[in-house]
Design a protein around this motif. Structure first.
Motif, PDB file in Angstrom:
ATOM      1  N   UNK A  97      82.041   7.188  -7.546  1.00 45.43           N
ATOM      2  CA  UNK A  97      82.827   6.345  -6.650  1.00 45.43           C
ATOM      3  C   UNK A  97      84.274   6.210  -7.073  1.00 45.43           C
ATOM      4  N   UNK A  98      84.511   6.256  -8.371  1.00 43.57           N
ATOM      5  CA  UNK A  98      85.871   6.096  -8.886  1.00 43.57           C
ATOM      6  C   UNK A  98      86.787   7.241  -8.495  1.00 43.57           C
ATOM      7  N   UNK A  99      86.210   8.369  -8.098  1.00 40.72           N
ATOM      8  CA  UNK A  99      87.037   9.512  -7.710  1.00 40.72           C
ATOM      9  C   UNK A  99      87.778   9.266  -6.397  1.00 40.72           C
ATOM     10  N   UNK A 100      87.316   8.296  -5.619  1.00 37.09           N
ATOM     11  CA  UNK A 100      87.962   8.019  -4.335  1.00 37.09           C
ATOM     12  C   UNK A 100      89.444   7.730  -4.501  1.00 37.09           C
ATOM     13  N   UNK A 101      89.785   6.849  -5.434  1.00 34.21           N
ATOM     14  CA  UNK A 101      91.179   6.445  -5.593  1.00 34.21           C
ATOM     15  C   UNK A 101      92.015   7.553  -6.224  1.00 34.21           C
ATOM     16  N   UNK A 102      91.385   8.543  -6.832  1.00 25.15           N
ATOM     17  CA  UNK A 102      92.115   9.619  -7.500  1.00 25.15           C
ATOM     18  C   UNK A 102      92.594  10.702  -6.538  1.00 25.15           C
ATOM     19  N   UNK A 103      92.101  10.677  -5.311  1.00 26.99           N
ATOM     20  CA  UNK A 103      92.423  11.740  -4.356  1.00 26.99           C
ATOM     21  C   UNK A 103      93.919  11.846  -4.086  1.00 26.99           C
ATOM     22  N   UNK A 104      94.422  13.055  -3.946  1.00 30.72           N
ATOM     23  CA  UNK A 104      95.812  13.222  -3.496  1.00 30.72           C
ATOM     24  C   UNK A 104      95.919  12.856  -2.023  1.00 30.72           C
ATOM     25  N   UNK A 305      93.137  18.599   1.354  1.00 31.55           N
ATOM     26  CA  UNK A 305      92.080  18.369   2.342  1.00 31.55           C
ATOM     27  C   UNK A 305      90.737  18.902   1.845  1.00 31.55           C
ATOM     28  N   UNK A 306      90.752  20.060   1.207  1.00 38.55           N
ATOM     29  CA  UNK A 306      89.507  20.630   0.684  1.00 38.55           C
ATOM     30  C   UNK A 306      88.922  19.759  -0.423  1.00 38.55           C
ATOM     31  N   UNK A 307      89.790  19.285  -1.307  1.00 40.15           N
ATOM     32  CA  UNK A 307      89.330  18.417  -2.388  1.00 40.15           C
ATOM     33  C   UNK A 307      88.810  17.102  -1.814  1.00 40.15           C
ATOM     34  N   UNK A 308      89.506  16.581  -0.844  1.00 38.80           N
ATOM     35  CA  UNK A 308      89.084  15.334  -0.208  1.00 38.80           C
ATOM     36  C   UNK A 308      87.698  15.478   0.413  1.00 38.80           C
ATOM     37  N   UNK A 309      87.475  16.561   1.130  1.00 34.80           N
ATOM     38  CA  UNK A 309      86.163  16.787   1.755  1.00 34.80           C
ATOM     39  C   UNK A 309      85.060  16.866   0.705  1.00 34.80           C
ATOM     40  N   UNK A 310      85.343  17.531  -0.399  1.00 36.87           N
ATOM     41  CA  UNK A 310      84.360  17.666  -1.472  1.00 36.87           C
ATOM     42  C   UNK A 310      84.002  16.309  -2.068  1.00 36.87           C
ATOM     43  N   UNK A 311      85.021  15.520  -2.374  1.00 39.55           N
ATOM     44  CA  UNK A 311      84.787  14.231  -3.018  1.00 39.55           C
ATOM     45  C   UNK A 311      84.112  13.252  -2.061  1.00 39.55           C
ATOM     46  N   UNK A 312      84.534  13.230  -0.815  1.00 42.70           N
ATOM     47  CA  UNK A 312      83.922  12.315   0.141  1.00 42.70           C
ATOM     48  C   UNK A 312      82.456  12.659   0.367  1.00 42.70           C
ATOM     49  N   UNK A 313      82.124  13.931   0.300  1.00 36.35           N
ATOM     50  CA  UNK A 313      80.718  14.299   0.406  1.00 36.35           C
ATOM     51  C   UNK A 313      79.928  13.789  -0.800  1.00 36.35           C
TER      52      UNK A 313
END
Length: 338
Positions: A97-104, A305-313
């Motif tokens: 869950x903590x990775x959410x705030x790390x997203x670019x 966007x690709x990293x965001x999709x990965x993390x949100x999944x």
């Protein structure tokens, strides 16, 4: 409260000729250099705020080197110290869950991000119970991370194959997409890692150019507007120690110090640190800051966007409404910046 601590406190009270308990002195563990803003501003500020809120009933002292960075949470659970700061990326697989705030891609400074982080934690992420066994008293993210290198870097292409210290979390995801050869060492080791040639670059926020003397060993900064990622931190406390404090002190700490107020102050410290380091870097005659050209910015937006999709999944798989949580961060940061 441990038996030894109870006896010591009682003895101090008796010596003072009063039935009241003496001040409770907590131990704060830090793995950062003594002069790092986390120590001199965040944690020292926390101590001052705890003393003020409790009328001097609760204070603390910072102790260095009690355990390596990845062991801090377990140390607090074992009550080898009472409070510590942890960097979530140092423990791969333990936190999602903590990775959410790390997203670019988030628009705002560290203060705005830290406040948004605390609010989305209470609304969405706390349910994951990833900090079970400890009490979370503050959450923060440093400012946008950039590439600091000992060789010229002026494009994204130059990052492909570059030996780079990456701290874990979303930083590792972004580094993989950019073709970086990831090297993982704790932040206090970055100077010697660069100086020895074990790495050619590090990814960190600007403030660490002062904290870890990057102006000496990484004279080049490749700056992506908005940053490559942000780093997630939590300040945690032993639950039994908190529960052992007088009820009035607990209430004062919860209402006046811990949570959003402390998270905001942590973010403010990061922002001030970044500003000081940027000024020092620009004034240094042999340091260079290169802003990513427009083409690189557009290309990185697609990578983001690709990293965001990965993390949100990953968050969805963990049971979180990832889209709602992501939107909440965006909305909270936008509101804070308006």
């Amino acid at each position: 409260m441990t038996f030894a601590r109870l006896m010591a406190t009682t003895a101090a009270a008796l010596c003072a000729g009063t039935v009241a308990f003496a001040a409770e002195t907590l131990t704060i563990s830090s793995w950062l250099p003594p002069s790092h803003p986390i120590n001199t501003e965040m944690l020292e500020g926390l101590i001052a705020d705890m003393e003020e809120a409790t009328g001097g009933e609760v204070t603390a002292e910072i102790k260095m080197g009690l355990a390596p960075p990845p062991a801090q949470m377990d140390m607090i659970m074992d009550q080898a110290a009472d409070i510590s700061i942890i960097f979530h990326g140092y423990q791969p697989g333990r936190f999602v869950g903590t990775k959410l705030i790390e997203l670019p891609g988030f628009d705002g400074n560290a203060e705005q991000a830290s406040v948004a982080y605390w609010r989305v934690f209470k609304e969405h992420l706390e349910a994951l119970d990833e900090h079970r066994g400890v009490k979370v008293i503050g959450l923060s993210t440093h400012g946008p991370a950039q590439v600091h290198s000992n060789q010229e870097v002026s494009s994204l292409d130059a990052l492909d194959g570059l030996k780079t210290r990456l701290p874990g979390g979303v930083a590792a995801d972004v580094g993989a997409e950019l073709g970086m050869i990831g090297i993982q060492v704790p932040a206090p080791k970055v100077y010697e890692t660069l100086d020895s040639g074990a790495a050619d670059a590090v990814t960190m926020n600007m403030g660490e150019r002062i904290s870890f003397k990057l102006n000496e060993v990484a004279k080049n900064v490749y700056e992506m507007p908005g940053g490559l990622y942000r780093g997630s931190f939590a300040v945690i406390m032993n639950e039994d120690v908190f529960d052992s404090l007088p009820a009035e002190a607990q209430t004062a700490l919860e209402e006046q110090v811990f949570g959003e107020p402390f998270s905001r102050k942590m973010g403010q410290v990061w922002d001030a640190s970044d500003e000081r380091a940027r000024k020092a870097t620009m004034e240094a005659g042999d340091n260079v800051i290169v802003t990513a050209p427009e083409a690189d910015q557009q290309r990185f937006a697609e990578i983001s966007k690709m990293v965001q999709e990965k993390v949100l999944k990953e968050l969805e798989d963990a049971g979180i409404d990832a889209q709602a949580a992501h939107k909440m961060v965006q909305d909270e940061m936008s509101a804070a910046g308006s």
